[in-house]
Design a protein around this motif. Structure first.
Motif, PDB file in Angstrom:
ATOM      1  N   VAL A   1      23.442  17.196  51.405  1.00  0.00           N
ATOM      2  CA  VAL A   1      22.297  16.371  51.020  1.00  0.00           C
ATOM      3  C   VAL A   1      22.797  15.017  50.546  1.00  0.00           C
ATOM      4  O   VAL A   1      23.818  14.925  49.862  1.00  0.00           O
ATOM      5  N   VAL A   2      22.062  13.968  50.913  1.00  0.00           N
ATOM      6  CA  VAL A   2      22.276  12.630  50.371  1.00  0.00           C
ATOM      7  C   VAL A   2      21.030  12.260  49.571  1.00  0.00           C
ATOM      8  O   VAL A   2      19.902  12.384  50.077  1.00  0.00           O
ATOM      9  N   GLU A   3      21.220  11.861  48.314  1.00  0.00           N
ATOM     10  CA  GLU A   3      20.096  11.533  47.441  1.00  0.00           C
ATOM     11  C   GLU A   3      19.176  10.507  48.094  1.00  0.00           C
ATOM     12  O   GLU A   3      19.628   9.627  48.840  1.00  0.00           O
ATOM     13  N   ASN A   4      17.879  10.618  47.810  1.00  0.00           N
ATOM     14  CA  ASN A   4      16.909   9.727  48.459  1.00  0.00           C
ATOM     15  C   ASN A   4      16.707   8.411  47.722  1.00  0.00           C
ATOM     16  O   ASN A   4      15.775   7.666  48.042  1.00  0.00           O
ATOM     17  N   GLN A   5      17.556   8.122  46.739  1.00  0.00           N
ATOM     18  CA  GLN A   5      17.467   6.834  46.067  1.00  0.00           C
ATOM     19  C   GLN A   5      18.848   6.428  45.564  1.00  0.00           C
ATOM     20  O   GLN A   5      19.730   7.264  45.373  1.00  0.00           O
ATOM     21  N   VAL A   6      19.010   5.119  45.363  1.00  0.00           N
ATOM     22  CA  VAL A   6      20.257   4.560  44.845  1.00  0.00           C
ATOM     23  C   VAL A   6      20.080   4.294  43.359  1.00  0.00           C
ATOM     24  O   VAL A   6      19.047   3.774  42.928  1.00  0.00           O
ATOM     25  N   ASP A   7      21.080   4.655  42.577  1.00  0.00           N
ATOM     26  CA  ASP A   7      21.032   4.403  41.144  1.00  0.00           C
ATOM     27  C   ASP A   7      21.033   2.889  40.910  1.00  0.00           C
ATOM     28  O   ASP A   7      21.988   2.200  41.292  1.00  0.00           O
ATOM     29  N   PRO A   8      19.984   2.345  40.290  1.00  0.00           N
ATOM     30  CA  PRO A   8      19.922   0.882  40.117  1.00  0.00           C
ATOM     31  C   PRO A   8      20.935   0.345  39.119  1.00  0.00           C
ATOM     32  O   PRO A   8      21.170  -0.866  39.081  1.00  0.00           O
ATOM     33  N   VAL A   9      21.536   1.207  38.307  1.00  0.00           N
ATOM     34  CA  VAL A   9      22.517   0.759  37.317  1.00  0.00           C
ATOM     35  C   VAL A   9      23.915   0.722  37.929  1.00  0.00           C
ATOM     36  O   VAL A   9      24.619  -0.290  37.859  1.00  0.00           O
ATOM     37  N   THR A  10      24.317   1.820  38.544  1.00  0.00           N
ATOM     38  CA  THR A  10      25.672   1.907  39.105  1.00  0.00           C
ATOM     39  C   THR A  10      25.739   1.466  40.569  1.00  0.00           C
ATOM     40  O   THR A  10      26.826   1.313  41.117  1.00  0.00           O
ATOM     41  N   ARG A  11      24.575   1.290  41.204  1.00  0.00           N
ATOM     42  CA  ARG A  11      24.525   0.937  42.628  1.00  0.00           C
ATOM     43  C   ARG A  11      25.297   1.939  43.470  1.00  0.00           C
ATOM     44  O   ARG A  11      26.044   1.582  44.387  1.00  0.00           O
ATOM     45  N   SER A  12      25.127   3.199  43.148  1.00  0.00           N
ATOM     46  CA  SER A  12      25.765   4.266  43.906  1.00  0.00           C
ATOM     47  C   SER A  12      24.728   5.310  44.260  1.00  0.00           C
ATOM     48  O   SER A  12      23.642   5.371  43.671  1.00  0.00           O
ATOM     49  N   VAL A  13      25.058   6.126  45.234  1.00  0.00           N
ATOM     50  CA  VAL A  13      24.151   7.173  45.682  1.00  0.00           C
ATOM     51  C   VAL A  13      24.839   8.522  45.488  1.00  0.00           C
ATOM     52  O   VAL A  13      26.042   8.665  45.701  1.00  0.00           O
ATOM     53  N   ARG A  14      24.048   9.495  45.064  1.00  0.00           N
ATOM     54  CA  ARG A  14      24.589  10.827  44.811  1.00  0.00           C
ATOM     55  C   ARG A  14      24.611  11.625  46.109  1.00  0.00           C
ATOM     56  O   ARG A  14      23.638  11.628  46.870  1.00  0.00           O
ATOM     57  N   VAL A  15      25.728  12.306  46.342  1.00  0.00           N
ATOM     58  CA  VAL A  15      25.920  13.098  47.550  1.00  0.00           C
ATOM     59  C   VAL A  15      26.291  14.516  47.132  1.00  0.00           C
ATOM     60  O   VAL A  15      27.048  14.704  46.162  1.00  0.00           O
ATOM     61  N   ARG A  16      25.782  15.495  47.850  1.00  0.00           N
ATOM     62  CA  ARG A  16      26.125  16.893  47.573  1.00  0.00           C
ATOM     63  C   ARG A  16      26.735  17.514  48.823  1.00  0.00           C
ATOM     64  O   ARG A  16      26.144  17.464  49.908  1.00  0.00           O
ATOM     65  N   ALA A  17      27.909  18.086  48.652  1.00  0.00           N
ATOM     66  CA  ALA A  17      28.579  18.814  49.735  1.00  0.00           C
ATOM     67  C   ALA A  17      28.634  20.291  49.370  1.00  0.00           C
ATOM     68  O   ALA A  17      28.609  20.654  48.194  1.00  0.00           O
ATOM     69  N   MET A  18      28.720  21.142  50.386  1.00  0.00           N
ATOM     70  CA  MET A  18      28.830  22.578  50.182  1.00  0.00           C
ATOM     71  C   MET A  18      30.220  23.023  50.617  1.00  0.00           C
ATOM     72  O   MET A  18      30.666  22.707  51.730  1.00  0.00           O
ATOM     73  N   LEU A  19      30.898  23.778  49.717  1.00  0.00           N
ATOM     74  CA  LEU A  19      32.233  24.282  50.006  1.00  0.00           C
ATOM     75  C   LEU A  19      32.217  25.800  49.989  1.00  0.00           C
ATOM     76  O   LEU A  19      31.846  26.400  48.963  1.00  0.00           O
ATOM     77  N   PRO A  20      32.578  26.468  51.070  1.00  0.00           N
ATOM     78  CA  PRO A  20      32.715  27.940  51.031  1.00  0.00           C
ATOM     79  C   PRO A  20      33.763  28.337  50.006  1.00  0.00           C
ATOM     80  O   PRO A  20      34.778  27.648  49.837  1.00  0.00           O
ATOM     81  N   ASN A  21      33.528  29.463  49.328  1.00  0.00           N
ATOM     82  CA  ASN A  21      34.441  29.910  48.281  1.00  0.00           C
ATOM     83  C   ASN A  21      34.687  31.417  48.403  1.00  0.00           C
ATOM     84  O   ASN A  21      34.394  32.192  47.476  1.00  0.00           O
ATOM     85  N   PRO A  22      35.198  31.869  49.553  1.00  0.00           N
ATOM     86  CA  PRO A  22      35.340  33.314  49.769  1.00  0.00           C
ATOM     87  C   PRO A  22      36.330  33.983  48.821  1.00  0.00           C
ATOM     88  O   PRO A  22      36.206  35.172  48.530  1.00  0.00           O
ATOM     89  N   GLU A  23      37.333  33.246  48.341  1.00  0.00           N
ATOM     90  CA  GLU A  23      38.335  33.828  47.449  1.00  0.00           C
ATOM     91  C   GLU A  23      37.962  33.703  45.979  1.00  0.00           C
ATOM     92  O   GLU A  23      38.672  34.221  45.113  1.00  0.00           O
ATOM     93  N   GLY A  24      36.874  33.011  45.692  1.00  0.00           N
ATOM     94  CA  GLY A  24      36.462  32.852  44.307  1.00  0.00           C
ATOM     95  C   GLY A  24      37.385  31.971  43.482  1.00  0.00           C
ATOM     96  O   GLY A  24      37.399  32.072  42.246  1.00  0.00           O
ATOM     97  N   LEU A  25      38.131  31.070  44.118  1.00  0.00           N
ATOM     98  CA  LEU A  25      39.060  30.213  43.383  1.00  0.00           C
ATOM     99  C   LEU A  25      38.344  29.078  42.662  1.00  0.00           C
ATOM    100  O   LEU A  25      38.776  28.652  41.587  1.00  0.00           O
ATOM    101  N   LEU A  26      37.283  28.582  43.240  1.00  0.00           N
ATOM    102  CA  LEU A  26      36.574  27.443  42.666  1.00  0.00           C
ATOM    103  C   LEU A  26      35.616  27.912  41.588  1.00  0.00           C
ATOM    104  O   LEU A  26      34.928  28.927  41.745  1.00  0.00           O
ATOM    105  N   ARG A  27      35.544  27.145  40.498  1.00  0.00           N
ATOM    106  CA  ARG A  27      34.690  27.483  39.367  1.00  0.00           C
ATOM    107  C   ARG A  27      33.766  26.307  39.050  1.00  0.00           C
ATOM    108  O   ARG A  27      34.156  25.142  39.217  1.00  0.00           O
ATOM    109  N   PRO A  28      32.572  26.597  38.575  1.00  0.00           N
ATOM    110  CA  PRO A  28      31.672  25.500  38.172  1.00  0.00           C
ATOM    111  C   PRO A  28      32.319  24.632  37.098  1.00  0.00           C
ATOM    112  O   PRO A  28      32.994  25.123  36.193  1.00  0.00           O
TER     113      PRO A  28
END
Length: 331
Positions: free
Chosen positions: A187-214
């Motif tokens: 997903v790419v955010e539908n708006q740009v942050d007017p303060v930082t002039r950046s856009v939020r992006v979300r990627a999905m990573l498979p985690n079959p081994e359970g190595l990644l933690r929130p």
């Protein structure tokens, strides 16, 4: 070769699904059926609250349903012999339906006293003990679905046209320095942050081994604008101020000579650089000792190494104007 612009950022991991387990009523904990860090499946019983009264009501409601169904069955058998009217049968059916509704209400109240896992995942630290008086909102534990992870990061708005769902991403973490985790932009955010002039992006990573933690910090690379490009070894560049040059090998009157050529560069990658203008595929550039070669100097190629359709040349200079080179210089 095929190259792509690399957009780099830092991102934070989130679980695919997260739930803070809690009760929706005030009652005492009677049993705990999980341990901290346990993996559970959707529907698994985790916590039981005191429910003696509700169980008694359940037995009473079930008996009422059974009695209503027996009376209705007997009445239906007597309808044909006209000992029971159709109106009485209708009344008995209504009483049976009411008894069933009361049974479902009791089952619902009993279910409210059982806390179950809403989805597959791993349970965090247990926050309660048997005998704890739970109230609505009191946390029992946190459940994370870590089968795949969400990786949120921000990119400058100038790269907005280069980011789209489906693009591959590569993420690394200091916790696992030798591992590269791959996924894709979701997903790419539908708006740009007017303060930082950046856009939020979300990627999905498979985690079959359970190595990644929130909560983990990860370095992200997103490949964009994939294209076929002309590349040369980075060591072939001769920077002079803001300009870039290479020593090109061309045919002269007395053989091969060096020609200084200005080039325009694009994307840099480890050990290689994209050439936008100045040379063409198939031409040879000097990669070793090029800083000691003068334009027009006669040269002799000792070794070549092809990259794609172009070639890089390793040479030793043949000039009385320069000091003799060592064997290492003539590689």
């Amino acid at each position: 070769m095929t190259i792509a612009d690399q957009i780099q950022a830092l991102g934070t991991l989130l679980a695919n699904e997260t739930a803070v387990l809690s009760a929706n009523l005030t009652e005492t904990v009677s049993a705990i059926d999980f341990t901290s860090g346990q993996r559970v499946e959707a529907g698994d019983l985790l916590v039981s609250l005191t429910s003696r009264e509700q169980k008694a009501q359940l037995a009473e409601a079930q008996a009422s349903v059974d009695d209503a169904e027996r009376q209705l069955e007997r009445a239906r058998q007597l309808v044909d012999s006209r000992f029971v009217s159709a109106q009485e049968v209708d009344n008995l059916e209504r009483e049976r339906d009411i008894a069933r509704a009361r049974l479902r209400a009791v089952e619902s109240r009993l279910a409210d006293r059982l806390i179950r896992a809403p989805f597959d995942g791993v349970v965090g630290f247990r926050e309660i003990s048997v005998g704890t008086l739970l109230t609505p909102g009191t946390p029992v534990a946190t459940l994370h679905d870590d089968s795949q992870m969400k990786l949120d990061f921000n990119v400058p708005e100038v790269h907005l046209s280069k980011i789209a769902p489906g693009q591959p991403v590569v993420a690394t973490s200091r916790a696992y320095p030798d591992r590269r985790f791959t996924g894709e932009v979701a997903v790419v955010e539908n708006q740009v942050d007017p303060v930082t002039r950046s856009v939020r992006v979300r990627a999905m990573l498979p985690n079959p081994e359970g190595l990644l933690r929130p909560g983990m910090l990860m370095a992200v690379q997103v490949a964009s604008s994939e294209r076929e490009a002309l590349v040369i070894p980075e060591e072939a560049l001769l920077p002079q101020g803001s300009q870039q040059f290479v020593m090109l090998i061309v045919e002269g009157t007395d053989g091969l000579v060096a020609e200084k050529r200005q080039v325009s560069i694009g994307e840099r990658q480890p050990g290689q650089v994209e050439i936008l203008e100045g040379i063409e595929a198939g031409q040879k550039v000097i990669t070793h000792g090029n800083f000691r070669v003068q334009p027009g100097q006669t040269i002799q190629i000792k070794a070549e190494h092809a990259i794609g359709e172009s070639a890089e040349a390793v040479l030793s200079e043949q000039s009385d104007q320069l000091p003799a080179s060592s064997p290492a210089d003539r590689r």
